[in-house]
Design a protein around this motif. Sequence first.
Motif, PDB file in Angstrom:
ATOM      1  N   CYS A  63      42.831  48.076  57.986  1.00 49.48           N
ATOM      2  CA  CYS A  63      41.604  48.486  58.693  1.00 49.48           C
ATOM      3  C   CYS A  63      40.399  48.440  57.737  1.00 49.48           C
ATOM      4  N   HIS A 122      36.613  53.551  64.140  1.00 49.49           N
ATOM      5  CA  HIS A 122      36.477  53.185  62.728  1.00 49.49           C
ATOM      6  C   HIS A 122      35.496  52.024  62.556  1.00 49.49           C
ATOM      7  N   CYS A 165      41.357  49.308  63.118  1.00 46.59           N
ATOM      8  CA  CYS A 165      42.441  49.897  63.908  1.00 46.59           C
ATOM      9  C   CYS A 165      41.892  50.484  65.205  1.00 46.59           C
TER      10      CYS A 165
END
Length: 301
Positions: A253, A280, A276
């Motif tokens: 990520c 985020h 992810c």
Amino acid sequence: MMEPSESALREMPFLMSEDFAVLLGLKKSEYGLEYKSELERLSVFKSIYLPRNLLEPEEQQDVVWSRFCAIYLPATVDRFLNLPAVDSSDPNVLADHELHNVYCEMLVHVQHSPYFAKYLRSKEPAAAKAITLPRVVAQRLAERAPRWDRLMVRPPPGAPSDYYVGIATNACQLLSTLCTFFLKHPNQEEILPTETKVILKPFFQRWAARYSQDVLADICLRTLLWFEGGDTNAALRREYNSVRRSFKNWDVCGYPRCDSRSKLQVCSRCHTVRYCSSAHQALHWKDPFAPHKNHCFTSEY
Ligand SMILES: [Zn+2]
Ligand SMILES: [Zn+2]
């Protein structure tokens, strides 16, 4: 050319991706600035532009490389593959030019950019030549290795003692990154022909032993591992994974405080980073240290 002092460099403005494009002859200058020769481009790059930007924080430099790569990487590779002639009568310059030129220096410098990785994995026509890079770099290195090997030990008059170690290190580093990237390609003979490996192997062995305190030794050992290993060698697989990780933000990520590796979704604008979750992605976009919005560019590859 005289190398400017650090204080003289600090008085210069920080250089932007467009400045580098003008220096490489990939863009016309708005101020009528012209570089007269390939040697001048190389010299200005190495003694002024690069050292000037290296004085600033890495994050600020990376924004320049991201933008440069998004726009100018295919043209830089084209120039590297079809080099402009160098106007010099110096036999050393002529002999080194194919692997010591401003385009090669630029590729060395951006080889860990996520945009370089994107270029190498791209299926777009603008990146069609990516696959020829390892072979060309290896062949040019194989042609020069005997000469450089001699000159590393006995530099020509006037050259710094580590001059040839430096340019060999750059070329080997680029080759190593390219080889690692294409490790899983089904046609390894196309990536790097056996006959070229056979020429390079003894030089890499010698340089690894002779420069054991130097980064060149690590690079040579790593590339030798690649020559021998193929897909089955465990040490090589670890090495491969670590280089893949060094192409930041792809297998994990992109939000710096997250290690998630599952269900990653790519940033639909730049295709250089995956997340992810949309939470985020939003956090990274405005991250206080390295906001993705400063690195997110579209490209034709
Ligand atoms: Zn995450
Ligand atoms: Zn993006």
